[in-house]
Each structure stands twice: as C-alpha cells, then as structure tokens.
Design a protein around this motif. Structure first.
Motif, mmCIF file in Angstrom:
data_model
loop_
_atom_site.group_PDB
_atom_site.id
_atom_site.type_symbol
_atom_site.label_atom_id
_atom_site.label_comp_id
_atom_site.label_asym_id
_atom_site.label_seq_id
_atom_site.Cartn_x
_atom_site.Cartn_y
_atom_site.Cartn_z
ATOM 1 N N ASP A 1 0.806 -1.219 0.000
ATOM 2 C CA ASP A 1 0.000 0.000 0.000
ATOM 3 C C ASP A 1 0.841 1.272 0.000
ATOM 4 O O ASP A 1 0.375 2.330 -0.418
ATOM 5 C CB ASP A 1 -0.929 0.005 1.226
ATOM 6 C CG ASP A 1 -2.005 -1.075 1.120
ATOM 7 O OD1 ASP A 1 -2.379 -1.422 -0.020
ATOM 8 O OD2 ASP A 1 -2.458 -1.574 2.167
ATOM 9 N N ASP A 2 2.101 1.178 0.504
ATOM 10 C CA ASP A 2 2.952 2.368 0.500
ATOM 11 C C ASP A 2 3.751 2.496 -0.793
ATOM 12 O O ASP A 2 4.671 3.324 -0.885
ATOM 13 C CB ASP A 2 3.906 2.343 1.694
ATOM 14 C CG ASP A 2 4.845 1.141 1.673
ATOM 15 O OD1 ASP A 2 4.708 0.297 0.763
ATOM 16 O OD2 ASP A 2 5.708 1.047 2.567
ATOM 17 N N ASN A 3 3.387 1.670 -1.808
ATOM 18 C CA ASN A 3 4.046 1.697 -3.122
ATOM 19 C C ASN A 3 5.539 1.391 -3.048
ATOM 20 O O ASN A 3 6.329 1.851 -3.890
ATOM 21 C CB ASN A 3 3.834 3.046 -3.818
ATOM 22 C CG ASN A 3 2.374 3.300 -4.146
ATOM 23 O OD1 ASN A 3 1.584 2.367 -4.250
ATOM 24 N ND2 ASN A 3 2.007 4.560 -4.302
ATOM 25 N N LEU B 1 4.858 -11.338 4.885
ATOM 26 C CA LEU B 1 3.952 -10.637 3.980
ATOM 27 C C LEU B 1 2.703 -10.136 4.692
ATOM 28 O O LEU B 1 2.098 -9.148 4.275
ATOM 29 C CB LEU B 1 3.550 -11.562 2.826
ATOM 30 C CG LEU B 1 4.331 -11.424 1.522
ATOM 31 C CD1 LEU B 1 3.799 -12.397 0.484
ATOM 32 C CD2 LEU B 1 4.294 -10.009 0.984
ATOM 33 N N ASP B 2 2.281 -10.833 5.770
ATOM 34 C CA ASP B 2 1.074 -10.369 6.449
ATOM 35 C C ASP B 2 1.371 -9.187 7.380
ATOM 36 O O ASP B 2 0.453 -8.531 7.862
ATOM 37 C CB ASP B 2 0.410 -11.508 7.230
ATOM 38 C CG ASP B 2 1.323 -12.095 8.300
ATOM 39 O OD1 ASP B 2 2.540 -11.974 8.157
ATOM 40 O OD2 ASP B 2 0.799 -12.677 9.273
ATOM 41 N N LYS B 3 2.672 -8.926 7.621
ATOM 42 C CA LYS B 3 3.079 -7.757 8.405
ATOM 43 C C LYS B 3 4.262 -7.109 7.698
ATOM 44 O O LYS B 3 5.397 -7.150 8.190
ATOM 45 C CB LYS B 3 3.446 -8.165 9.830
ATOM 46 C CG LYS B 3 2.302 -8.818 10.595
ATOM 47 C CD LYS B 3 2.765 -9.317 11.949
ATOM 48 C CE LYS B 3 1.622 -10.007 12.687
ATOM 49 N NZ LYS B 3 2.055 -10.563 13.989
ATOM 50 N N PRO B 4 4.034 -6.531 6.526
ATOM 51 C CA PRO B 4 5.143 -6.105 5.671
ATOM 52 C C PRO B 4 5.895 -4.897 6.198
ATOM 53 O O PRO B 4 5.329 -4.016 6.844
ATOM 54 C CB PRO B 4 4.442 -5.770 4.346
ATOM 55 C CG PRO B 4 3.064 -5.344 4.757
ATOM 56 C CD PRO B 4 2.714 -6.209 5.947
ATOM 57 N N SER B 5 7.186 -4.885 5.933
ATOM 58 C CA SER B 5 8.035 -3.724 6.168
ATOM 59 C C SER B 5 9.171 -3.803 5.165
ATOM 60 O O SER B 5 9.525 -4.880 4.704
ATOM 61 C CB SER B 5 8.561 -3.697 7.605
ATOM 62 O OG SER B 5 9.331 -4.863 7.866
ATOM 63 N N SER B 6 9.754 -2.666 4.830
ATOM 64 C CA SER B 6 10.780 -2.625 3.794
ATOM 65 C C SER B 6 12.163 -2.885 4.389
ATOM 66 O O SER B 6 12.458 -2.483 5.521
ATOM 67 C CB SER B 6 10.774 -1.270 3.093
ATOM 68 O OG SER B 6 9.548 -1.079 2.396
ATOM 69 N N LEU B 7 13.017 -3.563 3.620
ATOM 70 C CA LEU B 7 14.394 -3.760 4.020
ATOM 71 C C LEU B 7 15.188 -2.502 3.701
ATOM 72 O O LEU B 7 14.979 -1.872 2.667
ATOM 73 C CB LEU B 7 14.993 -4.956 3.274
ATOM 74 C CG LEU B 7 14.411 -6.324 3.626
ATOM 75 C CD1 LEU B 7 14.891 -7.377 2.636
ATOM 76 C CD2 LEU B 7 14.800 -6.727 5.043
ATOM 77 N N PRO B 8 16.127 -2.107 4.568
ATOM 78 C CA PRO B 8 16.899 -0.875 4.343
ATOM 79 C C PRO B 8 17.964 -1.058 3.267
ATOM 80 O O PRO B 8 18.397 -2.172 2.973
ATOM 81 C CB PRO B 8 17.537 -0.620 5.710
ATOM 82 C CG PRO B 8 17.707 -1.989 6.293
ATOM 83 C CD PRO B 8 16.504 -2.777 5.825
#
Length: 461
Positions: free
Chosen positions: A406-408, A450-457
C-alpha cells in the motif's frame, strides 16, 4: 634458520587479493584425533554442495567465480569426486572445541573462509503434508482439481479442470523490439542457504528473530519450518510510462521513487547481453485483454468455492502468470463473467442429458457467493483460531501478494545502492547484513512476513 618439514596447502588464487599459499608445520608431537564416519559424511556433503552450486558456471567455461575479477576456482570445486573423499594426506581446516582439556572436532572445511552446512536440511523442515504426494490418498485439493502425476513411481490422477478457447480481444496486443530486444535484469535462482529468508523460527512460518547468529537457521526440524511458498508480489504504484520505451536505459533515473527495475543497465554505454540474462524481442502490451473458458467437473463445494474465490478477488488484486514475475511481469486481472457462467449440480446435468429438449430441463442455479462462503468457512474453521477469514495469516499474505504494498514500496532484490548498478552485485547486501566485525556490524535482518510487511533498508548496518 631452521630446517623443518611441513605441508603446502594449495587452494588456488580463490580471492582477488590473495598472493600466497599457506605452509603448515608442527614442532614436536602433533595432536592426533580420530576421524569419524560422521565427519567424513559431512565433508562429502559440503564439497558436493560446493561443486553442485558452481557446476553450471564451470560447464560454461568460466574460470573463476563471477563475482571476482582476478581469481581462480578453488581446488575442491574443480577437483571432482576425489575432493569429496577424506583420504590420507588431505589438508583441511578443523573447527574444534575444547572440552575437559581435550579437543573435539566439530567440522572440517576445505578453506579458511568457507561455507558451512546447517545442522539440518531445508527439506527436513518442510511438513510432510506439503511434500509432493506419492499416492492418491495424499492428494491436496489443488492436486485433485488440476491433476497429479507421481514423481517417484507409478500413479496419476486426471484433473477436474480444463482451460480452453483463449481469445485475444485487443487490437495489436504485441509490442515488438528490434536491435536485439530489451535486455532484462538478471534473475536470481533460489538460494535456500540464505537462512534468514527461507527458514522460519516456528512451525507457523514466523521469521527468524533479528540479530541472531545465522547458524541458528535450519537448526531443528522439531521447532523450525520453511517460511512458506515463494511468491512474487504485484508491483503496485508504478508511475505512468514505466513500461513505455523499454529499450531506453532509464535505470539510473528515479520516477516517483521507482527505478526501471526490469531492465539491465548499460555498462560503459554498451548493452549487457550474456548468459546471465535474457533479452526480450516482444511481449504482450500492458492492458491487453483475453477471454477464455474453464470447464470443471465433479468438484466439491469447497473446491468449487476456492476456484470461484480466485476468480472474484477484490479490485486491484492480480494473479501472476508467466516468466519474469519478480521484475513485475505477468500481473493479470481475472474477472468472472457470471452472465455467461453455467454451473449445475450433478442432478441437473443428469436431467439435461436425459431430455431431447434441454431448455425444458429445470436448472437450479449455483450461487457463486454461496460457494465462496463455503470455502471461506472451511478455511476459517480449520486455520482461523477464532479469526475471520480475511485475518487468517496465509490469506492476508496471499492478498498482499495479489495487491502489492500500500505504500508503493519497490519490489526488487535487496541491494546497497538506491539505483541498480551495471555490475549487479546484489550479494553485497547479504554480506553487509551478516557483517560481524568493524564499527558498523550488520543488522542481521530476516525477510519480513507478507502479512506484516516492512521494507528492508538500503544499508543493513
């Protein structure tokens, strides 16, 4: 000056900065420890793993690892079967532990900077219900619907679904490229040795905890498992024109936070075309529309409900079809045309074939939404633990994959630079992530769920 006998350990110039081989010698009585059958087997598995990983590169005539510029393969990689056997005179490095004043050998390695085998294999962490069926009694719903062939012996099962009559509804749906086509970015093969991305901390697929040692992966088949099925999330939020004029190298120019990830960057102004990537001479244009028919027979309510659920996903949810999915290709929107759908129960089909006037047969229409609810209720009862269907973890993960982030956020392989580089070298991110020494040790991050997504730095340290 001392005259002494020793051993020269020749492993070849397997690191760019290496300039000498090592000489080993012992003054006095050397330590002698027994060589167990377990150590011999672990050595064979390790060397075989080394050789298997690089066999295709060697077959292509490569004389060194692709990530190095001034090196040669190590001896144990090119030495074949003889290097797999621990025989008299084999030089190797020993990982030892001292217990009660005596040394114990934990592992043996061919070089000082080495790969090591995990305590257990990835396959052993896979639940038996998820392994390929070997008999009809083990068939999953997907096996039953789409068909099954035993991979280890006799046995097969004809599926209950057939796709046919595919028709393109768009004018000029194919984009064609000249001058060698569009060089795609290099696609990586699965690397289960990256335990932080493949190994789960429990039987439910929870990622390994951040910061723990990588040796904790593949540690126990009783407590750990595999993360889940490998999926390719939809690339949501791509800017307008992202797929336009793909032969133009725009890989170094961001567009609304996105780079031209699908294309391989030029190097020194020249296209890079080799056996590491593929070049596309044509592809189906964005927005091309196709219709097709699906025939199904003898499906249970739950099986039919699962199929209909997949054909009636919410808006901006996409299935993935074909190659290059990790680069954003193959996002396909499926819509069920209910007005042209003819689903009947067995009793109705019996009446249909028993009359010469089929229009007179009474048809009890199948309610699509009811079938979907039957499937959803079955999933909720089996896996929900009191949660609604939409909150079941693997359903959340599937919908995230189908919709994208959702945050593209950009979907790509991790790297240590904002823009893709001509050299590639995605392995640098994993090296930095595992770094233990220096002022900036690696964060030792795992792939987020995937059910709690966050981006890798960009910089994992």
């Amino acid at each position: 000056m001392v005259k002494i006998e020793g051993y020269v350990c020749v492993t070849n110039k397997n690191i760019d900065r290496k300039h000498d081989e090592r000489v080993f010698f012992v003054k006095g009585q050397p330590i002698s420890l027994p060589l167990t059958n377990e150590l011999k087997q672990k050595w064979r598995e390790l060397i075989s793993n080394y050789q298997d990983i690089h066999k295709d590169e060697i077959k292509k005539g490569m004389t060194s690892p692709p990530a190095l510029n001034n090196s040669r393969w190590s001896r144990h990689i090119t030495g074949g079967e003889k290097e797999c056997q621990l025989s008299d005179g084999t030089l190797c490095y020993a990982h030892v532990e001292k217990e009660d004043g005596a040394y114990q050998i934990e592992d043996l390695y061919p070089v000082m900077i080495t790969r090591g085998l995990y305590a257990t294999s990835p396959e052993s962490l896979l639940d038996h219900t998820l392994k390929p069926a070997t008999k009809k009694e083990e068939l999953s719903p997907a096996d039953r619907v789409f068909g099954w062939v035993n991979q280890k012996g006799k046995g097969s099962y004809k599926g209950h679904l057939r796709v046919h009559s595919v028709t393109c509804m768009s004018d000029e749906p194919i984009a064609t490229f000249n001058q060698g086509g569009v060089p795609l970015a290099i696609l990586g093969q699965p690397k289960p040795e990256q335990g932080r991305f493949y190994c789960a901390d429990d039987r439910q697929g929870i990622p390994l905890e951040q910061g723990i040692d990588k040796d904790c992966a593949y540690e126990s088949s009783d407590e750990q498992s595999i993360r889940g099925r490998k999926v390719y999330p939809h690339h949501q939020g791509l800017p307008a024109g992202y797929w336009d004029n793909p032969q133009q190298d725009r890989t170094q120019k961001p567009m609304m936070g996105h780079y031209q990830e699908y294309r391989r960057p030029k190097k020194d102004g020249a296209e890079q075309r080799d056996d590491q990537n593929r070049s596309m001479k044509s592809w189906v244009k964005v927005g091309a529309e196709f219709t097709f028919d699906i025939d199904v027979t003898n499906l249970s309510d739950v099986e039919l409900g699962a199929l209909l659920y997949l054909l009636t996903l919410p808006d901006i949810h996409y299935h993935r079809l074909g190659g290059g999915k990790s680069l954003g290709f193959g996002s396909v929107r499926l819509d069920l045309v209910e007005s042209e759908t003819d689903l009947r129960k067995g009793k109705n089909w019996s009446e249909f074939y028993q009359t010469l006037l089929p229009d007179d047969a009474e048809v009890e229409a199948i309610d699509v939404k009811h079938c979907v609810r039957v499937y959803q209720d079955a999933v909720k009862a089996t896996y929900g633990n009191g949660k609604a269907f939409e909150k079941v973890p693997f359903i959340v993960a599937f919908c995230r994959c189908a919709k994208g982030f959702d945050d593209n956020a950009a979907v790509r392989y991790p790297r240590v630079t904002e823009a893709p580089t001509p050299e590639g070298e995605a392995f640098n991110w994993f090296v930095e992530n595992e770094r233990s020494r220096g002022n900036n040790p690696g964060l030792k991050l795992s792939l987020p769920a995937l059910d709690k997504p966050s981006s890798l730095p960009i910089a994992p340290n």
